[in-house]
Design a protein around this motif. Structure first.
Motif, mmCIF file in Angstrom:
data_model
loop_
_atom_site.group_PDB
_atom_site.id
_atom_site.type_symbol
_atom_site.label_atom_id
_atom_site.label_comp_id
_atom_site.label_asym_id
_atom_site.label_seq_id
_atom_site.Cartn_x
_atom_site.Cartn_y
_atom_site.Cartn_z
ATOM 1 N N ARG A 93 -3.020 12.303 -2.200
ATOM 2 C CA ARG A 93 -2.657 11.371 -1.139
ATOM 3 C C ARG A 93 -3.817 11.477 -0.115
ATOM 4 O O ARG A 93 -4.284 12.106 0.682
ATOM 5 C CB ARG A 93 -1.312 11.697 -0.348
ATOM 6 N N HIS B 8 2.139 11.217 9.981
ATOM 7 C CA HIS B 8 2.210 10.919 8.372
ATOM 8 C C HIS B 8 2.488 12.324 7.840
ATOM 9 O O HIS B 8 3.379 12.161 6.812
ATOM 10 C CB HIS B 8 1.077 10.199 8.023
ATOM 11 N N TYR C 201 -6.063 9.858 3.043
ATOM 12 C CA TYR C 201 -6.444 9.133 4.538
ATOM 13 C C TYR C 201 -7.835 8.906 4.879
ATOM 14 O O TYR C 201 -8.426 9.632 4.750
ATOM 15 C CB TYR C 201 -5.542 9.971 5.599
ATOM 16 N N ALA D 33 -8.589 0.690 2.774
ATOM 17 C CA ALA D 33 -7.411 1.287 2.425
ATOM 18 C C ALA D 33 -6.411 0.501 1.404
ATOM 19 O O ALA D 33 -5.768 0.908 0.576
ATOM 20 C CB ALA D 33 -6.549 1.675 3.731
ATOM 21 N N ARG E 243 -2.082 6.372 -3.103
ATOM 22 C CA ARG E 243 -1.540 6.337 -1.899
ATOM 23 C C ARG E 243 -2.530 6.483 -0.774
ATOM 24 O O ARG E 243 -3.237 7.634 -0.779
ATOM 25 C CB ARG E 243 -0.371 7.378 -1.311
ATOM 26 N N CYS E 244 -3.015 5.373 -0.147
ATOM 27 C CA CYS E 244 -4.163 5.391 0.751
ATOM 28 C C CYS E 244 -3.901 4.927 2.256
ATOM 29 O O CYS E 244 -3.551 3.563 2.070
ATOM 30 C CB CYS E 244 -5.645 4.833 0.222
ATOM 31 N N VAL E 245 -4.070 5.596 3.328
ATOM 32 C CA VAL E 245 -3.746 5.017 4.349
ATOM 33 C C VAL E 245 -4.834 5.104 5.438
ATOM 34 O O VAL E 245 -5.531 5.786 5.490
ATOM 35 C CB VAL E 245 -2.600 6.125 5.076
ATOM 36 N N SER E 246 -4.912 4.019 6.274
ATOM 37 C CA SER E 246 -5.967 3.594 7.122
ATOM 38 C C SER E 246 -5.714 4.184 8.269
ATOM 39 O O SER E 246 -4.576 4.154 9.071
ATOM 40 C CB SER E 246 -6.204 1.929 7.172
ATOM 41 N N ALA F 239 -5.553 1.338 -2.176
ATOM 42 C CA ALA F 239 -4.152 1.813 -2.608
ATOM 43 C C ALA F 239 -3.766 1.419 -3.938
ATOM 44 O O ALA F 239 -2.680 1.836 -4.581
ATOM 45 C CB ALA F 239 -3.174 1.265 -1.542
ATOM 46 N N ASN G 281 -8.836 -0.907 7.254
ATOM 47 C CA ASN G 281 -7.705 -1.429 6.883
ATOM 48 C C ASN G 281 -7.809 -2.045 5.496
ATOM 49 O O ASN G 281 -7.062 -1.964 4.542
ATOM 50 C CB ASN G 281 -7.071 -2.493 7.699
#
Length: 259
Positions: free
Chosen positions: A37, A84, A39, A52, A60-63, A56, A49
């Motif tokens: 996962r 998170h 970030y 990410a 799972r990739c979060v900005s 994704a 954004n």
């Protein structure tokens, strides 16, 4: 020995600074492909954004868009990450800057900007994330990967004084951090990339064919090359690598003949 598990990042969390483009994005893609996962941080929110969102598609990739060039920015990233996840397995200190200018004209601002982001930030971001990293390291070896440069080992004709100083310092800082954090079950290592196409290395991006003539491997680096090195260090395969800097440059530093 299970070959699949040796390089797997399944179930692990990773934070990559400067992850929206260039080498950071290449590493993010590799980590996602191996089950992590991920970030990513970047100074420009829109770019972070969008990256990410595109990444994704592979996992799972979060900005987490923040400017990590200050201690306050490092703390803000750590706080945002903590909303998170409660633990962090892998930290990649990749965000960086460069500045080239004639010796007599080289400005203080060009020194401070580069040294702060390339050398100060990896230390203080690691400090800010020490708690979730130590928590994760209760179960398995935690990993910190500092992205240095071959310019921290050897020289080229460019007058990039603050850049070479910061990257040489980061290589030595990696050794010192490794000595301290090994007692917390966290392995600290570095990668010194050579010519990879990116916004920072426009010569490799725009003149790769010509540059390849000076590289023993006869080509510039690919995303697989840098991602593979990072996956090795981040996975179980790299658990016993502490304080070392892995040179990934097609042989320029260690295999190029003297002229």
């Amino acid at each position: 020995m299970n070959g699949g598990d040796l390089f797997s990042l399944q179930g692990r969390t990773a934070l990559i600074t400067g992850g929206s483009r260039g080498i950071g994005r290449m590493i993010a893609e590799g980590f996602l492909a191996h089950g992590a996962r991920v970030y990513i941080t970047a100074r420009k929110a829109q770019a972070c954004n969008l990256a990410a969102q595109e990444l994704a598609s592979a996992g799972r990739c979060v900005s987490l868009p923040h400017d990590v060039s200050t201690v306050a920015g490092c703390r803000a990233v750590a706080d945002a990450y903590g909303r998170h996840e409660s633990t962090l397995d892998i930290l990649v200190n990749n965000a960086g800057a460069a500045w080239g200018e004639d010796f007599d004209a080289f400005p203080e601002g060009g020194w401070d900007k580069v040294v702060d982001l390339n050398l100060k930030t990896p230390f203080f971001l690691t400090k800010a994330l020490a708690q979730p990293m130590r928590a994760a390291a209760q179960a398995r070896v935690g990993k910190i990967i500092n992205i240095a440069s071959t310019d921290g080992i050897g020289l080229n004709p460019q007058e990039n004084y603050s850049y070479v100083a910061s990257k040489a310092g980061l290589i030595h800082l990696t050794r010192r951090m490794a000595m301290r954090l090994a007692q917390d079950n966290i392995a600290v290592a570095a990668i010194a990339p050579g010519a990879f196409p990116s916004e920072m290395n426009r010569n490799a991006r725009d003149h790769g064919e010509a540059l390849s003539e000076h590289i023993p491997a006869r080509r510039i680096g690919t995303p697989d090359d840098i991602a593979g090195a990072a996956i090795f260090l981040a996975s179980r395969a790299g658990d016993y690598v502490m304080g070392a800097t892995l040179v990934v440059d097609g042989g320029v530093t260690h295999a190029r003949p003297y002229r």
